[in-house]
Design an enzyme around this catalytic site. Sequence first.
Site, PDB file in Angstrom:
ATOM      1  N   LYS A  45      23.667  25.784  12.729  1.00 33.82           N
ATOM      2  CA  LYS A  45      24.060  24.385  12.883  1.00 33.82           C
ATOM      3  C   LYS A  45      24.235  24.039  14.364  1.00 33.82           C
ATOM      4  O   LYS A  45      24.368  24.912  15.213  1.00 33.82           O
ATOM      5  CB  LYS A  45      25.382  24.104  12.153  1.00 33.82           C
ATOM      6  CG  LYS A  45      26.553  24.956  12.588  1.00 33.82           C
ATOM      7  CD  LYS A  45      27.254  24.444  13.824  1.00 33.82           C
ATOM      8  CE  LYS A  45      28.073  25.571  14.387  1.00 33.82           C
ATOM      9  NZ  LYS A  45      28.467  25.377  15.802  1.00 33.82           N
TER      10      LYS A  45
ATOM     11  N   ASN B 248      20.242  42.700  14.119  1.00 33.55           N
ATOM     12  CA  ASN B 248      20.467  41.787  15.241  1.00 33.55           C
ATOM     13  C   ASN B 248      21.619  42.235  16.144  1.00 33.55           C
ATOM     14  O   ASN B 248      21.709  41.818  17.299  1.00 33.55           O
ATOM     15  CB  ASN B 248      20.771  40.365  14.730  1.00 33.55           C
ATOM     16  CG  ASN B 248      19.618  39.767  13.937  1.00 33.55           C
ATOM     17  OD1 ASN B 248      19.809  39.354  12.807  1.00 33.55           O
ATOM     18  ND2 ASN B 248      18.421  39.755  14.491  1.00 33.55           N
TER      19      ASN B 248
ATOM     20  N   SER C  68      18.415  37.445  11.366  1.00 32.43           N
ATOM     21  CA  SER C  68      18.584  36.021  11.682  1.00 32.43           C
ATOM     22  C   SER C  68      17.628  35.539  12.764  1.00 32.43           C
ATOM     23  O   SER C  68      17.280  36.284  13.673  1.00 32.43           O
ATOM     24  CB  SER C  68      20.023  35.741  12.141  1.00 32.43           C
ATOM     25  OG  SER C  68      20.198  34.336  12.309  1.00 32.43           O
TER      26      SER C  68
ATOM     27  N   GLY D 150      26.460  34.552  18.794  1.00 32.41           N
ATOM     28  CA  GLY D 150      27.436  34.226  19.840  1.00 32.41           C
ATOM     29  C   GLY D 150      26.951  33.136  20.773  1.00 32.41           C
ATOM     30  O   GLY D 150      27.290  33.111  21.948  1.00 32.41           O
ATOM     31  N   ALA D 151      26.139  32.194  20.259  1.00 32.10           N
ATOM     32  CA  ALA D 151      25.534  31.180  21.134  1.00 32.10           C
ATOM     33  C   ALA D 151      25.880  29.747  20.726  1.00 32.10           C
ATOM     34  O   ALA D 151      25.274  28.805  21.214  1.00 32.10           O
ATOM     35  CB  ALA D 151      24.012  31.354  21.144  1.00 32.10           C
TER      36      ALA D 151
ATOM     37  N   GLY E 100      26.338  28.653  15.176  1.00 30.28           N
ATOM     38  CA  GLY E 100      26.859  28.961  13.846  1.00 30.28           C
ATOM     39  C   GLY E 100      26.276  30.210  13.224  1.00 30.28           C
ATOM     40  O   GLY E 100      26.151  30.303  12.002  1.00 30.28           O
ATOM     41  N   SER E 101      25.916  31.199  14.063  1.00 29.02           N
ATOM     42  CA  SER E 101      25.352  32.435  13.482  1.00 29.02           C
ATOM     43  C   SER E 101      26.395  33.124  12.602  1.00 29.02           C
ATOM     44  O   SER E 101      26.068  33.703  11.569  1.00 29.02           O
ATOM     45  CB  SER E 101      24.894  33.386  14.575  1.00 29.02           C
ATOM     46  OG  SER E 101      26.006  34.017  15.227  1.00 29.02           O
ATOM     47  N   SER E 102      27.681  33.038  13.023  1.00 34.09           N
ATOM     48  CA  SER E 102      28.716  33.704  12.206  1.00 34.09           C
ATOM     49  C   SER E 102      28.846  33.026  10.857  1.00 34.09           C
ATOM     50  O   SER E 102      29.038  33.680   9.828  1.00 34.09           O
ATOM     51  CB  SER E 102      30.068  33.661  12.936  1.00 34.09           C
ATOM     52  OG  SER E 102      30.551  32.324  13.020  1.00 34.09           O
TER      53      SER E 102
ATOM     54  N   GLU F 294      34.615  33.684   7.705  1.00 37.49           N
ATOM     55  CA  GLU F 294      34.709  33.049   9.019  1.00 37.49           C
ATOM     56  C   GLU F 294      36.102  33.244   9.633  1.00 37.49           C
ATOM     57  O   GLU F 294      36.252  33.331  10.846  1.00 37.49           O
ATOM     58  CB  GLU F 294      34.422  31.540   8.913  1.00 37.49           C
ATOM     59  CG  GLU F 294      32.953  31.171   8.988  1.00 37.49           C
ATOM     60  CD  GLU F 294      32.406  31.154  10.415  1.00 37.49           C
ATOM     61  OE1 GLU F 294      32.079  32.239  10.927  1.00 37.49           O
ATOM     62  OE2 GLU F 294      32.324  30.089  11.021  1.00 37.49           O
TER      63      GLU F 294
ATOM     64  N   ASP G  60      31.571  24.906  10.246  1.00 39.91           N
ATOM     65  CA  ASP G  60      30.345  25.705  10.380  1.00 39.91           C
ATOM     66  C   ASP G  60      29.864  26.215   9.023  1.00 39.91           C
ATOM     67  O   ASP G  60      28.694  26.104   8.678  1.00 39.91           O
ATOM     68  CB  ASP G  60      30.603  26.895  11.317  1.00 39.91           C
ATOM     69  CG  ASP G  60      30.760  26.450  12.761  1.00 39.91           C
ATOM     70  OD1 ASP G  60      30.958  27.318  13.621  1.00 39.91           O
ATOM     71  OD2 ASP G  60      30.679  25.240  13.016  1.00 39.91           O
TER      72      ASP G  60
HETATM   73  N1  LIG Z   1      22.533  38.160  12.240  1.00 40.50           N
HETATM   74  C1  LIG Z   1      23.770  38.689  12.254  1.00 40.50           C
HETATM   75  N2  LIG Z   1      23.987  39.947  11.779  1.00 40.50           N
HETATM   76  C2  LIG Z   1      25.228  40.473  11.776  1.00 40.50           C
HETATM   77  N3  LIG Z   1      26.336  39.849  12.259  1.00 40.50           N
HETATM   78  C3  LIG Z   1      26.165  38.601  12.751  1.00 40.50           C
HETATM   79  C4  LIG Z   1      24.891  37.956  12.780  1.00 40.50           C
HETATM   80  N4  LIG Z   1      25.051  36.724  13.349  1.00 40.50           N
HETATM   81  C5  LIG Z   1      26.361  36.611  13.659  1.00 40.50           C
HETATM   82  N5  LIG Z   1      27.036  37.723  13.313  1.00 40.50           N
HETATM   83  C6  LIG Z   1      28.481  37.961  13.505  1.00 40.50           C
HETATM   84  O1  LIG Z   1      29.059  36.755  14.042  1.00 40.50           O
HETATM   85  C7  LIG Z   1      29.515  36.987  15.393  1.00 40.50           C
HETATM   86  C8  LIG Z   1      29.207  35.774  16.274  1.00 40.50           C
HETATM   87  O2  LIG Z   1      30.101  34.775  15.841  1.00 40.50           O
HETATM   88  P1  LIG Z   1      30.662  33.657  16.881  1.00 40.50           P
HETATM   89  O3  LIG Z   1      31.387  34.320  17.998  1.00 40.50           O
HETATM   90  O4  LIG Z   1      31.396  32.656  16.058  1.00 40.50           O
HETATM   91  O5  LIG Z   1      29.328  33.011  17.503  1.00 40.50           O
HETATM   92  P2  LIG Z   1      28.377  31.874  16.877  1.00 40.50           P
HETATM   93  O6  LIG Z   1      28.492  30.739  17.840  1.00 40.50           O
HETATM   94  O7  LIG Z   1      27.013  32.495  16.877  1.00 40.50           O
HETATM   95  O8  LIG Z   1      28.881  31.549  15.484  1.00 40.50           O
HETATM   96  C9  LIG Z   1      28.743  38.211  15.855  1.00 40.50           C
HETATM   97  O9  LIG Z   1      29.483  38.867  16.878  1.00 40.50           O
HETATM   98  C10 LIG Z   1      28.685  39.043  14.577  1.00 40.50           C
HETATM   99  O10 LIG Z   1      29.932  39.689  14.345  1.00 40.50           O
HETATM  100  C1  LIG Z   2      34.744  25.805  18.220  1.00 42.00           C
HETATM  101  C2  LIG Z   2      34.491  25.456  16.766  1.00 42.00           C
HETATM  102  O1  LIG Z   2      34.840  24.084  16.569  1.00 42.00           O
HETATM  103  C3  LIG Z   2      33.006  25.654  16.427  1.00 42.00           C
HETATM  104  C4  LIG Z   2      32.516  27.075  16.734  1.00 42.00           C
HETATM  105  O2  LIG Z   2      31.130  27.175  16.529  1.00 42.00           O
HETATM  106  P1  LIG Z   2      30.330  28.541  16.909  1.00 42.00           P
HETATM  107  O3  LIG Z   2      31.068  29.702  16.245  1.00 42.00           O
HETATM  108  O4  LIG Z   2      30.381  28.662  18.429  1.00 42.00           O
HETATM  109  O5  LIG Z   2      28.925  28.337  16.393  1.00 42.00           O
HETATM  110  C5  LIG Z   2      35.383  26.362  15.899  1.00 42.00           C
HETATM  111  C6  LIG Z   2      35.495  25.869  14.449  1.00 42.00           C
HETATM  112  O6  LIG Z   2      35.307  24.668  14.190  1.00 42.00           O
HETATM  113  O7  LIG Z   2      35.776  26.730  13.598  1.00 42.00           O
HETATM  114 MG   LIG Z   3      30.798  31.105  14.822  1.00 38.27          MG
END
Ligand SMILES: Nc1ncnc2c1ncn2[C@@H]1O[C@H](COP(=O)(O)OP(=O)(O)O)[C@@H](O)[C@H]1O
Ligand SMILES: C[C@@](O)(CCOP(=O)(O)O)CC(=O)O
Ligand SMILES: [Mg+2]
Length: 351
Positions: free
Chosen positions: A13, A55, A135, A140-141, A144-146, A193, A204
Amino acid sequence: MQVRDCLISAPGKAILHGEHAVVHGKVALAVSLNLRTYLQLKASSDGKVSIKLPNIDTFVCWELSELKQLNSCLSGKKEEGQCLDPELVKRLREFMGVTNENLDSSTTATLAFLYIYLSLFGSGEMPSLTVCVWSELPTGAGLGSSAAYSVCLAAAVLCASGAVPTPLKEWEQTAGWCQEDLELINSWAFQAEKIVHGNPSGVDNAVGTWGGMLRFLAGKIIPLSRVPLLRILLTNTKVPRSTKVLVARVKDKINKFPSILIPVLDSVDAISCTCEKVLNEMTCEPIKGEHYNILEELIDINQHHLNVMGVGHPSLDTLCQVTAARGLHSKLTGAGGGGCGITLLRPGAAQ
Ligand SMILES: Nc1ncnc2c1ncn2[C@@H]1O[C@H](COP(=O)(O)OP(=O)(O)O)[C@@H](O)[C@H]1O
Ligand SMILES: C[C@@](O)(CCOP(=O)(O)O)CC(=O)O
Ligand SMILES: [Mg+2]
Protein backbone atom coordinates in the site's frame (compact mmCIF):
# COMPACT_ATOMS: atom_id res chain seq x y z
CA MET A 1 -5.14 -32.94 11.36
CA GLN A 2 -5.78 -32.60 7.60
CA VAL A 3 -4.27 -29.27 6.50
CA ARG A 4 -5.37 -27.75 3.20
CA ASP A 5 -2.58 -26.46 0.98
CA CYS A 6 -3.08 -22.88 -0.14
CA LEU A 7 -1.49 -20.08 -2.17
CA ILE A 8 -2.37 -16.59 -0.95
CA SER A 9 -1.36 -13.08 -2.03
CA ALA A 10 -1.93 -9.61 -0.63
CA PRO A 11 -1.03 -6.14 -1.97
CA GLY A 12 1.26 -3.55 -0.50
CA LYS A 13 0.00 0.00 0.00
CA ALA A 14 0.86 3.68 -0.22
CA ILE A 15 -0.48 6.16 2.31
CA LEU A 16 -1.46 9.41 0.55
CA HIS A 17 -1.97 11.32 3.80
CA GLY A 18 -2.21 10.49 7.50
CA GLU A 19 0.73 8.24 8.28
CA HIS A 20 1.66 8.40 11.99
CA ALA A 21 -1.31 10.70 12.74
CA VAL A 22 -3.55 7.69 12.08
CA VAL A 23 -1.90 5.90 15.03
CA HIS A 24 -3.28 8.74 17.19
CA GLY A 25 -6.86 8.60 15.95
CA LYS A 26 -6.68 10.84 12.87
CA VAL A 27 -7.87 10.15 9.31
CA ALA A 28 -5.59 8.42 6.80
CA LEU A 29 -6.11 7.84 3.07
CA ALA A 30 -4.37 4.75 1.71
CA VAL A 31 -4.36 2.91 -1.61
CA SER A 32 -3.28 -0.63 -2.51
CA LEU A 33 -0.37 -1.14 -4.92
CA ASN A 34 0.12 -3.48 -7.86
CA LEU A 35 3.05 -4.96 -5.91
CA ARG A 36 2.11 -8.07 -3.95
CA THR A 37 3.38 -10.56 -1.37
CA TYR A 38 2.79 -14.28 -2.05
CA LEU A 39 2.58 -17.07 0.52
CA GLN A 40 2.44 -20.81 -0.16
CA LEU A 41 1.41 -23.14 2.68
CA LYS A 42 1.87 -26.87 2.12
CA ALA A 43 1.05 -29.74 4.45
CA SER A 44 4.00 -32.03 5.17
CA SER A 45 4.44 -35.36 6.90
CA ASP A 46 7.94 -34.89 8.30
CA GLY A 47 6.74 -33.88 11.75
CA LYS A 48 8.29 -30.45 11.28
CA VAL A 49 7.10 -26.84 10.88
CA SER A 50 9.26 -24.83 8.45
CA ILE A 51 9.27 -21.25 7.24
CA LYS A 52 11.19 -20.06 4.16
CA LEU A 53 11.45 -16.26 3.91
CA PRO A 54 14.03 -15.60 1.16
CA ASN A 55 13.42 -11.84 1.03
CA ILE A 56 14.94 -11.57 4.51
CA ASP A 57 17.28 -14.59 4.27
CA THR A 58 15.33 -16.47 6.92
CA PHE A 59 14.92 -20.26 6.86
CA VAL A 60 13.79 -21.83 10.14
CA CYS A 61 12.52 -25.31 11.02
CA TRP A 62 11.09 -26.70 14.28
CA GLU A 63 10.18 -30.23 15.36
CA LEU A 64 6.48 -30.40 16.22
CA SER A 65 7.53 -31.81 19.59
CA GLU A 66 9.38 -28.51 20.30
CA LEU A 67 6.29 -26.44 19.54
CA LYS A 68 3.98 -28.69 21.54
CA GLN A 69 5.80 -27.68 24.72
CA LEU A 70 4.26 -24.23 24.13
CA ASN A 71 0.78 -25.72 24.30
CA SER A 72 0.36 -24.87 27.98
CA CYS A 73 0.02 -21.12 27.39
CA LEU A 74 -2.44 -21.39 24.52
CA SER A 75 -6.06 -20.39 24.75
CA GLY A 76 -6.93 -22.11 21.48
CA LYS A 77 -9.42 -19.33 20.63
CA LYS A 78 -10.02 -18.65 16.96
CA GLU A 79 -12.55 -15.88 17.24
CA GLU A 80 -11.47 -12.44 16.22
CA GLY A 81 -8.13 -11.63 17.80
CA GLN A 82 -8.44 -8.10 19.08
CA CYS A 83 -5.59 -7.90 21.57
CA LEU A 84 -2.28 -9.69 21.62
CA ASP A 85 -1.98 -12.52 24.13
CA PRO A 86 0.87 -11.15 26.29
CA GLU A 87 1.53 -14.53 27.91
CA LEU A 88 1.99 -16.19 24.52
CA VAL A 89 4.24 -13.36 23.24
CA LYS A 90 6.37 -13.61 26.41
CA ARG A 91 6.60 -17.40 26.12
CA LEU A 92 7.53 -17.17 22.42
CA ARG A 93 10.25 -14.60 23.12
CA GLU A 94 11.71 -16.94 25.74
CA PHE A 95 11.37 -19.91 23.33
CA MET A 96 13.27 -17.92 20.67
CA GLY A 97 15.79 -16.64 23.21
CA VAL A 98 15.17 -12.94 22.44
CA THR A 99 15.52 -10.37 25.20
CA ASN A 100 15.82 -6.89 23.67
CA GLU A 101 12.71 -4.89 22.76
CA ASN A 102 13.54 -4.02 19.14
CA LEU A 103 13.96 -7.28 17.22
CA ASP A 104 15.79 -7.72 13.93
CA SER A 105 13.90 -8.44 10.72
CA SER A 106 14.25 -12.20 10.86
CA THR A 107 13.25 -12.53 14.52
CA THR A 108 10.27 -10.24 14.00
CA ALA A 109 8.92 -12.22 11.06
CA THR A 110 9.52 -15.54 12.82
CA LEU A 111 7.78 -14.35 15.99
CA ALA A 112 4.79 -13.15 13.96
CA PHE A 113 4.55 -16.55 12.24
CA LEU A 114 4.78 -18.55 15.48
CA TYR A 115 2.20 -16.30 17.15
CA ILE A 116 -0.35 -16.85 14.37
CA TYR A 117 0.44 -20.59 14.00
CA LEU A 118 0.16 -21.33 17.74
CA SER A 119 -2.86 -19.05 18.30
CA LEU A 120 -4.88 -20.63 15.51
CA PHE A 121 -3.85 -24.25 15.74
CA GLY A 122 -4.09 -23.71 19.47
CA SER A 123 -4.37 -26.56 21.87
CA GLY A 124 -5.62 -28.81 19.08
CA GLU A 125 -3.48 -31.15 16.98
CA MET A 126 -0.63 -29.05 15.54
CA PRO A 127 -0.02 -29.91 11.89
CA SER A 128 3.30 -30.36 10.15
CA LEU A 129 3.61 -27.80 7.35
CA THR A 130 5.91 -25.57 5.30
CA VAL A 131 5.29 -21.86 4.64
CA CYS A 132 7.17 -20.01 1.88
CA VAL A 133 6.79 -16.22 1.45
CA TRP A 134 8.04 -14.11 -1.44
CA SER A 135 7.29 -10.45 -2.13
CA GLU A 136 7.53 -7.88 -4.91
CA LEU A 137 7.61 -5.24 -2.17
CA PRO A 138 10.84 -3.86 -0.72
CA THR A 139 10.86 -4.62 3.01
CA GLY A 140 11.10 -1.76 5.50
CA ALA A 141 10.39 0.84 2.79
CA GLY A 142 7.00 2.26 3.75
CA LEU A 143 4.94 0.21 1.28
CA GLY A 144 3.28 -2.01 3.86
CA SER A 145 5.44 -5.11 3.35
CA SER A 146 4.83 -6.07 6.99
CA ALA A 147 1.08 -5.78 6.52
CA ALA A 148 1.06 -7.79 3.29
CA TYR A 149 3.13 -10.45 5.11
CA SER A 150 0.72 -10.36 8.08
CA VAL A 151 -2.40 -10.62 5.89
CA CYS A 152 -0.95 -13.56 3.96
CA LEU A 153 0.04 -15.31 7.20
CA ALA A 154 -3.38 -14.80 8.79
CA ALA A 155 -5.32 -15.87 5.68
CA ALA A 156 -3.16 -18.95 5.06
CA VAL A 157 -3.28 -20.28 8.63
CA LEU A 158 -7.01 -19.52 8.98
CA CYS A 159 -7.55 -21.36 5.69
CA ALA A 160 -5.32 -24.30 6.64
CA SER A 161 -7.01 -24.62 10.03
CA GLY A 162 -10.45 -24.56 8.41
CA ALA A 163 -11.50 -21.37 10.20
CA VAL A 164 -12.16 -19.78 6.79
CA PRO A 165 -13.03 -21.68 3.59
CA THR A 166 -10.73 -22.06 0.62
CA PRO A 167 -12.79 -19.96 -1.78
CA LEU A 168 -11.04 -21.11 -4.95
CA LYS A 169 -13.18 -23.27 -7.24
CA GLU A 170 -11.29 -25.59 -9.59
CA TRP A 171 -12.45 -23.60 -12.63
CA GLU A 172 -11.24 -20.26 -11.18
CA GLN A 173 -7.83 -18.68 -11.39
CA THR A 174 -8.23 -16.60 -8.23
CA ALA A 175 -10.96 -16.06 -5.64
CA GLY A 176 -11.62 -13.95 -2.54
CA TRP A 177 -13.51 -14.34 0.72
CA CYS A 178 -16.84 -12.99 1.97
CA GLN A 179 -16.90 -9.90 4.21
CA GLU A 180 -17.14 -11.91 7.43
CA ASP A 181 -14.09 -14.01 6.53
CA LEU A 182 -12.16 -10.88 5.46
CA GLU A 183 -12.91 -9.30 8.84
CA LEU A 184 -11.52 -12.38 10.60
CA ILE A 185 -8.41 -12.36 8.38
CA ASN A 186 -7.94 -8.63 8.99
CA SER A 187 -8.25 -8.99 12.77
CA TRP A 188 -5.57 -11.71 12.91
CA ALA A 189 -3.37 -9.77 10.48
CA PHE A 190 -3.69 -6.85 12.90
CA GLN A 191 -2.33 -9.15 15.63
CA ALA A 192 0.70 -9.99 13.52
CA GLU A 193 1.19 -6.28 12.75
CA LYS A 194 1.21 -5.57 16.49
CA ILE A 195 4.22 -7.87 16.77
CA VAL A 196 5.98 -6.11 13.88
CA HIS A 197 4.93 -2.49 14.51
CA GLY A 198 4.42 -2.48 18.27
CA ASN A 199 1.53 -0.03 18.08
CA PRO A 200 -0.02 -0.18 14.59
CA SER A 201 -3.12 1.79 13.59
CA GLY A 202 -4.48 -1.07 11.44
CA VAL A 203 -4.61 0.96 8.21
CA ASP A 204 -1.90 -1.12 6.53
CA ASN A 205 -3.49 -4.52 7.15
CA ALA A 206 -6.91 -3.10 6.20
CA VAL A 207 -5.60 -2.09 2.77
CA GLY A 208 -3.81 -5.44 2.49
CA THR A 209 -7.09 -7.24 3.23
CA TRP A 210 -9.61 -5.21 1.22
CA GLY A 211 -7.39 -3.58 -1.43
CA GLY A 212 -8.58 -0.58 -3.43
CA MET A 213 -8.47 2.83 -1.78
CA LEU A 214 -9.83 3.51 1.67
CA ARG A 215 -10.36 6.09 4.37
CA PHE A 216 -9.24 4.82 7.79
CA LEU A 217 -10.15 6.37 11.14
CA ALA A 218 -9.69 4.62 14.49
CA GLY A 219 -10.41 1.19 13.11
CA LYS A 220 -13.31 2.37 10.93
CA ILE A 221 -12.70 1.46 7.28
CA ILE A 222 -14.55 3.27 4.48
CA PRO A 223 -13.74 2.09 0.95
CA LEU A 224 -13.39 5.04 -1.44
CA SER A 225 -14.91 4.05 -4.76
CA ARG A 226 -15.27 7.56 -6.25
CA VAL A 227 -11.64 8.54 -6.81
CA PRO A 228 -9.98 9.84 -9.99
CA LEU A 229 -7.12 8.07 -11.71
CA LEU A 230 -3.97 9.66 -10.25
CA ARG A 231 -0.46 8.97 -11.51
CA ILE A 232 1.86 8.56 -8.53
CA LEU A 233 5.62 8.03 -8.84
CA LEU A 234 7.10 5.79 -6.13
CA THR A 235 10.75 6.47 -5.27
CA ASN A 236 12.68 4.23 -2.90
CA THR A 237 15.48 6.05 -1.07
CA LYS A 238 16.82 2.59 -0.11
CA VAL A 239 17.47 3.97 3.39
CA PRO A 240 16.49 1.11 5.74
CA ARG A 241 14.47 1.89 8.85
CA SER A 242 12.06 0.23 11.30
CA THR A 243 8.44 1.31 11.51
CA LYS A 244 8.30 0.20 15.16
CA VAL A 245 11.17 2.52 16.10
CA LEU A 246 9.73 5.47 14.15
CA VAL A 247 6.21 5.04 15.57
CA ALA A 248 7.68 4.95 19.09
CA ARG A 249 9.75 8.09 18.34
CA VAL A 250 6.64 10.05 17.30
CA LYS A 251 4.81 8.93 20.45
CA ASP A 252 7.72 10.12 22.60
CA LYS A 253 7.69 13.52 20.85
CA ILE A 254 3.92 13.90 21.36
CA ASN A 255 4.36 13.07 25.06
CA LYS A 256 7.22 15.57 25.30
CA PHE A 257 5.52 18.45 23.43
CA PRO A 258 1.76 17.75 23.45
CA SER A 259 0.72 21.38 22.92
CA ILE A 260 2.96 21.54 19.84
CA LEU A 261 2.37 18.12 18.30
CA ILE A 262 -1.38 17.66 18.89
CA PRO A 263 -2.19 20.64 16.62
CA VAL A 264 0.11 19.09 14.02
CA LEU A 265 -1.86 15.83 14.21
CA ASP A 266 -5.11 17.81 13.89
CA SER A 267 -3.70 19.58 10.84
CA VAL A 268 -2.79 16.24 9.20
CA ASP A 269 -6.35 15.07 9.90
CA ALA A 270 -7.64 18.16 8.06
CA ILE A 271 -5.23 17.50 5.17
CA SER A 272 -6.60 13.95 4.76
CA CYS A 273 -10.20 15.23 4.83
CA THR A 274 -9.47 18.05 2.38
CA CYS A 275 -7.70 15.64 0.02
CA GLU A 276 -10.67 13.26 0.16
CA LYS A 277 -13.02 16.14 -0.69
CA VAL A 278 -10.90 17.23 -3.69
CA LEU A 279 -10.60 13.65 -4.98
CA ASN A 280 -14.38 13.33 -4.79
CA GLU A 281 -14.85 16.65 -6.64
CA MET A 282 -12.49 15.38 -9.37
CA THR A 283 -14.93 12.55 -10.07
CA CYS A 284 -18.03 14.78 -10.14
CA GLU A 285 -16.84 17.62 -12.35
CA PRO A 286 -14.23 18.23 -15.07
CA ILE A 287 -10.74 18.00 -13.58
CA LYS A 288 -9.19 21.46 -13.36
CA GLY A 289 -5.62 22.62 -12.80
CA GLU A 290 -6.83 24.03 -9.48
CA HIS A 291 -7.59 20.51 -8.25
CA TYR A 292 -3.95 19.54 -8.81
CA ASN A 293 -2.77 22.82 -7.24
CA ILE A 294 -4.60 21.91 -4.03
CA LEU A 295 -3.40 18.26 -4.04
CA GLU A 296 0.18 19.50 -4.48
CA GLU A 297 -0.11 22.03 -1.66
CA LEU A 298 -1.51 19.35 0.66
CA ILE A 299 1.45 17.11 -0.16
CA ASP A 300 3.91 19.90 0.69
CA ILE A 301 2.17 20.80 3.96
CA ASN A 302 1.94 17.17 5.08
CA GLN A 303 5.63 16.58 4.31
CA HIS A 304 6.56 19.56 6.49
CA HIS A 305 4.36 18.18 9.29
CA LEU A 306 6.07 14.78 9.02
CA ASN A 307 9.43 16.51 9.40
CA VAL A 308 8.09 18.21 12.54
CA MET A 309 7.08 14.76 13.84
CA GLY A 310 10.71 13.72 13.39
CA VAL A 311 10.24 11.10 10.67
CA GLY A 312 11.88 12.91 7.77
CA HIS A 313 15.30 12.05 6.38
CA PRO A 314 17.90 13.88 4.23
CA SER A 315 17.28 11.38 1.40
CA LEU A 316 13.60 12.31 1.44
CA ASP A 317 14.52 16.01 1.46
CA THR A 318 16.61 15.35 -1.64
CA LEU A 319 13.64 13.65 -3.33
CA CYS A 320 11.47 16.68 -2.55
CA GLN A 321 14.10 19.11 -3.88
CA VAL A 322 14.80 17.14 -7.07
CA THR A 323 11.11 16.79 -7.91
CA ALA A 324 10.31 20.40 -6.89
CA ALA A 325 12.98 21.59 -9.35
CA ARG A 326 10.77 19.98 -12.00
CA GLY A 327 7.56 21.46 -10.69
CA LEU A 328 6.50 18.24 -8.94
CA HIS A 329 5.48 17.71 -5.32
CA SER A 330 6.54 14.78 -3.09
CA LYS A 331 6.12 13.45 0.43
CA LEU A 332 7.27 10.40 2.33
CA THR A 333 4.84 7.48 2.55
CA GLY A 334 4.55 5.04 5.45
CA ALA A 335 6.73 5.40 8.52
CA GLY A 336 9.39 7.61 6.87
CA GLY A 337 12.93 7.87 8.21
CA GLY A 338 14.01 6.74 4.72
CA GLY A 339 12.07 4.20 2.69
CA CYS A 340 9.77 5.43 -0.07
CA GLY A 341 8.37 8.76 -1.12
CA ILE A 342 5.46 9.48 -3.47
CA THR A 343 5.37 12.17 -6.16
CA LEU A 344 2.12 13.35 -7.75
CA LEU A 345 2.40 13.45 -11.55
CA ARG A 346 0.12 15.76 -13.48
CA PRO A 347 -1.58 14.23 -16.55
CA GLY A 348 0.82 15.93 -18.97
CA ALA A 349 4.04 15.10 -17.06
CA ALA A 350 6.74 14.02 -19.55
CA GLN A 351 8.16 10.50 -19.11
N1 LIG B 1 8.55 -10.70 2.21
C1 LIG B 1 8.73 -10.78 3.54
N2 LIG B 1 9.15 -11.95 4.11
C2 LIG B 1 9.32 -12.04 5.45
N3 LIG B 1 9.13 -11.02 6.32
C3 LIG B 1 8.73 -9.84 5.80
C4 LIG B 1 8.51 -9.65 4.40
N4 LIG B 1 8.13 -8.35 4.20
C5 LIG B 1 8.11 -7.76 5.42
N5 LIG B 1 8.47 -8.63 6.38
C6 LIG B 1 8.57 -8.34 7.82
O1 LIG B 1 8.12 -6.99 8.03
C7 LIG B 1 9.23 -6.17 8.46
C8 LIG B 1 9.16 -4.79 7.80
O2 LIG B 1 8.07 -4.14 8.42
P1 LIG B 1 8.07 -2.53 8.61
O3 LIG B 1 9.24 -2.11 9.42
O4 LIG B 1 6.70 -2.17 9.09
O5 LIG B 1 8.30 -1.97 7.12
P2 LIG B 1 7.23 -1.78 5.93
O6 LIG B 1 7.22 -0.31 5.69
O7 LIG B 1 7.81 -2.54 4.79
O8 LIG B 1 5.90 -2.34 6.41
C9 LIG B 1 10.47 -6.93 8.02
O9 LIG B 1 11.56 -6.56 8.85
C10 LIG B 1 10.05 -8.37 8.25
O10 LIG B 1 10.12 -8.70 9.63
C1 LIG C 1 3.49 4.96 10.39
C2 LIG C 1 2.20 4.20 10.13
O1 LIG C 1 1.13 5.14 10.11
C3 LIG C 1 2.28 3.49 8.77
C4 LIG C 1 3.49 2.55 8.66
O2 LIG C 1 3.58 2.02 7.36
P1 LIG C 1 4.85 1.10 6.93
O3 LIG C 1 5.00 0.00 7.98
O4 LIG C 1 6.07 2.02 6.93
O5 LIG C 1 4.52 0.58 5.55
C5 LIG C 1 2.01 3.19 11.27
C6 LIG C 1 0.58 2.62 11.32
O6 LIG C 1 -0.36 3.28 10.84
O7 LIG C 1 0.45 1.51 11.87
MG1 LIG D 1 4.86 -2.00 8.17
